[in-house]
Design a protein around this motif. Sequence first.
Motif, PDB file in Angstrom:
ATOM      1  N   LEU A 270     -45.864   1.604 -20.201  1.00 33.53           N
ATOM      2  CA  LEU A 270     -45.921   2.969 -19.695  1.00 33.53           C
ATOM      3  C   LEU A 270     -46.527   3.962 -20.684  1.00 33.53           C
ATOM      4  CD1 LEU A 270     -42.429   3.202 -17.968  1.00 33.53           C
ATOM      5  CD2 LEU A 270     -44.642   2.907 -16.880  1.00 33.53           C
ATOM      6  N   TYR A 271     -46.828   3.536 -21.893  1.00 43.83           N
ATOM      7  CA  TYR A 271     -47.324   4.463 -22.913  1.00 43.83           C
ATOM      8  C   TYR A 271     -48.617   5.117 -22.463  1.00 43.83           C
ATOM      9  CZ  TYR A 271     -48.729   6.231 -27.484  1.00 43.83           C
ATOM     10  OH  TYR A 271     -49.100   7.039 -28.507  1.00 43.83           O
ATOM     11  N   PRO A 272     -48.781   6.441 -22.604  1.00 43.41           N
ATOM     12  CA  PRO A 272     -47.867   7.398 -23.256  1.00 43.41           C
ATOM     13  C   PRO A 272     -46.903   8.104 -22.306  1.00 43.41           C
ATOM     14  CG  PRO A 272     -49.907   8.507 -22.760  1.00 43.41           C
ATOM     15  CD  PRO A 272     -50.059   7.099 -22.247  1.00 43.41           C
ATOM     16  N   TYR A 273     -46.842   7.641 -21.039  1.00 39.16           N
ATOM     17  CA  TYR A 273     -46.058   8.383 -20.045  1.00 39.16           C
ATOM     18  C   TYR A 273     -44.562   8.131 -20.190  1.00 39.16           C
ATOM     19  CZ  TYR A 273     -50.788   8.657 -18.398  1.00 39.16           C
ATOM     20  OH  TYR A 273     -52.146   8.860 -18.349  1.00 39.16           O
ATOM     21  N   SER A 274     -44.183   7.121 -20.958  1.00 37.35           N
ATOM     22  CA  SER A 274     -42.768   6.923 -21.293  1.00 37.35           C
ATOM     23  C   SER A 274     -42.424   7.882 -22.421  1.00 37.35           C
ATOM     24  CB  SER A 274     -42.527   5.479 -21.723  1.00 37.35           C
ATOM     25  OG  SER A 274     -43.388   5.127 -22.785  1.00 37.35           O
ATOM     26  N   ALA A 275     -42.484   9.180 -22.093  1.00 39.89           N
ATOM     27  CA  ALA A 275     -42.508  10.206 -23.137  1.00 39.89           C
ATOM     28  C   ALA A 275     -41.183  10.342 -23.873  1.00 39.89           C
ATOM     29  CB  ALA A 275     -42.909  11.554 -22.526  1.00 39.89           C
ATOM     30  N   GLY A 276     -40.093   9.780 -23.337  1.00 41.31           N
ATOM     31  CA  GLY A 276     -38.824   9.856 -24.038  1.00 41.31           C
ATOM     32  C   GLY A 276     -38.835   9.159 -25.381  1.00 41.31           C
ATOM     33  N   VAL A 277     -39.796   8.240 -25.593  1.00 38.47           N
ATOM     34  CA  VAL A 277     -39.887   7.552 -26.879  1.00 38.47           C
ATOM     35  C   VAL A 277     -40.265   8.511 -27.994  1.00 38.47           C
ATOM     36  CG1 VAL A 277     -42.327   6.904 -26.686  1.00 38.47           C
ATOM     37  CG2 VAL A 277     -40.784   5.449 -27.984  1.00 38.47           C
ATOM     38  N   PHE A 278     -40.884   9.633 -27.659  1.00 39.93           N
ATOM     39  CA  PHE A 278     -41.384  10.540 -28.686  1.00 39.93           C
ATOM     40  C   PHE A 278     -40.299  11.410 -29.289  1.00 39.93           C
ATOM     41  CE2 PHE A 278     -45.175  10.341 -25.696  1.00 39.93           C
ATOM     42  CZ  PHE A 278     -45.773   9.305 -26.385  1.00 39.93           C
ATOM     43  N   GLY A 279     -39.225  11.665 -28.564  1.00 41.01           N
ATOM     44  CA  GLY A 279     -38.177  12.555 -29.048  1.00 41.01           C
ATOM     45  C   GLY A 279     -37.596  13.367 -27.912  1.00 41.01           C
ATOM     46  N   THR A 280     -37.027  14.510 -28.248  1.00 42.42           N
ATOM     47  CA  THR A 280     -36.359  15.335 -27.252  1.00 42.42           C
ATOM     48  C   THR A 280     -36.503  16.804 -27.616  1.00 42.42           C
ATOM     49  OG1 THR A 280     -34.225  15.857 -26.219  1.00 42.42           O
ATOM     50  CG2 THR A 280     -34.165  15.074 -28.481  1.00 42.42           C
ATOM     51  N   GLY A 281     -36.362  17.652 -26.588  1.00 40.47           N
ATOM     52  CA  GLY A 281     -36.515  19.080 -26.782  1.00 40.47           C
ATOM     53  C   GLY A 281     -35.438  19.736 -27.618  1.00 40.47           C
ATOM     54  N   ALA A 282     -34.384  19.004 -27.970  1.00 40.62           N
ATOM     55  CA  ALA A 282     -33.370  19.566 -28.864  1.00 40.62           C
ATOM     56  C   ALA A 282     -33.858  19.660 -30.301  1.00 40.62           C
ATOM     57  CB  ALA A 282     -32.092  18.717 -28.818  1.00 40.62           C
ATOM     58  N   ASN A 283     -34.998  19.029 -30.600  1.00 43.55           N
ATOM     59  CA  ASN A 283     -35.476  18.959 -31.987  1.00 43.55           C
ATOM     60  C   ASN A 283     -36.967  18.672 -31.982  1.00 43.55           C
ATOM     61  OD1 ASN A 283     -35.879  18.543 -34.719  1.00 43.55           O
ATOM     62  ND2 ASN A 283     -34.597  16.718 -34.866  1.00 43.55           N
ATOM     63  N   PHE A 284     -37.774  19.715 -31.837  1.00 42.99           N
ATOM     64  CA  PHE A 284     -39.214  19.511 -31.937  1.00 42.99           C
ATOM     65  C   PHE A 284     -39.896  20.772 -32.420  1.00 42.99           C
ATOM     66  CE2 PHE A 284     -40.246  20.090 -27.045  1.00 42.99           C
ATOM     67  CZ  PHE A 284     -39.502  21.249 -27.005  1.00 42.99           C
ATOM     68  N   ALA A 285     -41.109  20.575 -32.958  1.00 44.45           N
ATOM     69  CA  ALA A 285     -41.878  21.682 -33.509  1.00 44.45           C
ATOM     70  C   ALA A 285     -43.348  21.459 -33.202  1.00 44.45           C
ATOM     71  CB  ALA A 285     -41.668  21.793 -35.024  1.00 44.45           C
ATOM     72  N   PHE A 286     -44.102  22.562 -33.200  1.00 40.83           N
ATOM     73  CA  PHE A 286     -45.516  22.516 -32.860  1.00 40.83           C
ATOM     74  C   PHE A 286     -46.312  23.356 -33.840  1.00 40.83           C
ATOM     75  CE2 PHE A 286     -43.034  21.942 -29.069  1.00 40.83           C
ATOM     76  CZ  PHE A 286     -43.675  20.929 -28.374  1.00 40.83           C
ATOM     77  N   ASP A 287     -47.554  22.955 -34.050  1.00 39.13           N
ATOM     78  CA  ASP A 287     -48.531  23.873 -34.597  1.00 39.13           C
ATOM     79  C   ASP A 287     -48.643  25.004 -33.578  1.00 39.13           C
ATOM     80  OD1 ASP A 287     -51.212  25.081 -34.748  1.00 39.13           O
ATOM     81  OD2 ASP A 287     -51.585  23.618 -36.327  1.00 39.13           O
ATOM     82  N   THR A 288     -48.336  26.226 -33.993  1.00 35.41           N
ATOM     83  CA  THR A 288     -48.249  27.330 -33.042  1.00 35.41           C
ATOM     84  C   THR A 288     -49.554  27.521 -32.284  1.00 35.41           C
ATOM     85  OG1 THR A 288     -46.639  28.415 -34.491  1.00 35.41           O
ATOM     86  CG2 THR A 288     -47.665  29.773 -32.796  1.00 35.41           C
ATOM     87  N   ALA A 289     -50.672  27.419 -32.979  1.00 41.37           N
ATOM     88  CA  ALA A 289     -51.971  27.593 -32.329  1.00 41.37           C
ATOM     89  C   ALA A 289     -52.217  26.505 -31.288  1.00 41.37           C
ATOM     90  CB  ALA A 289     -53.078  27.604 -33.372  1.00 41.37           C
TER      91      ALA A 289
END
Length: 434
Positions: A270-289
């Motif tokens: 299912l990769y990359p649609y098995s997106a739960g493997v990447f982590g969770t919204g309780a702990n994530f960060a982004f390049d703001t731009a």
Amino acid sequence: MESQQAAPTGAPASTWCGELELTGAPAVTGVRPYGGQPRARVLVRLHGDPVGYVDVPAAGAGPDAAEVARAGRERHAPPIAAHLEAEGVRWAPGDEVPAPAAGCPGLVASDTEVTVVVCTRDRGQALAGCLERLAALTHPHLELLVVDNAPSDDGTRRVVEAFAARDPRFRHVVEPRPGLSRARNRGLTEARGAVIAYTDDDVAVDPGWVQGLLRGFARRPDVGCVTGLVATAGVDSTEEAYFDARAASWSTRCEPELYDLAGSARDDVLYPYSAGVFGTGANFAFDTAVLRDLGGFDEALGAGAPTRGGEDLDVFVRVLRAGHALAYEPAALVWHHHRADHAALLRQLYGYGTGLTAYLTKCLLQPDVRRDLVRRIPGGVRHAVEIRRRTGERLGEDVPPPRGALASEVRGYLTGPALYLRARRASARSRASA
């Protein structure tokens, strides 16, 4: 959807959870006080980095630190040796663990400005505990932004203002439209930092959380998103034990990992649609731009919308499809308080179901994604069955699955597509009238 990572098995319905630093910490500590539980699950750390868990007996004042350290050195000798070798230190399992050397990755400093966003709604008491932990963050360049989502009173504002009176890093803003994605997008609009990090009001962050996130961004110049370890804060009920068993993909992994669409071949059909493997919204960060270029979060997804979830799964895949990499960085550690009662667990599982199929419905509505996803459906069905089997194995024979858990999740699966279409129409009407 989750990874194949092994998790602690056979957890009883009452397990105290804590952590121990191997370099001479005098005691095992936890975000919940020890309450006489017969067993303890301890996250073993080396110079701040998580290296793995040990399960030990507990009694009296709690688990014995010396025994935990001995068990940790024995069980997790390979990652300990690899960490120390990277510092230029040779180590054998029988040796004591030295203090960090000059080359320790956890000692790397950064002058990056980071905005931390907590979205909350009418949960002043829970929020206060979250903000106490945020105030202890050690990264020197921080903005702490609390987004008050469609409040019914001024309780959240008063809590934040009390913190801001003694710590000017705190700032309070209101997003009047209900919905987690709307609140997160308001935080994105307000953010001043080059990196924006999100966590929840039922989470206790580690003091070095932000430095861990920044280490993830430093792993490759194309990293657009970093996720981290979300450790279980405690298992005091059957419901918490069940959630803990389900959450292994983001609560047990102690090895960094990089994901992309260019060179990272994955065994997961299912990769990359098995997106739960990447982590969770309780702990994530982004390049703001990067997140701004992506248009932020889909407001038809997420808690507070009819779909109840899926916004984190969606944004992970969008980051990858835009040509960026995603880093999983266990040094970015937070502790999560799971759903502790039966009704709350069933609501959470229903929301997981609706969020997952709502997110997949969005994928199917995109012609370029649809062709890739449809051919993976048979494998996806097998994957869902495997998740349930592995959850049962982690629970063990002593902890039966809570009554109605599977039925609630299946109801969510079945209703998610219709809820997404309804939420999408409502979101379009809201934008048109703005």
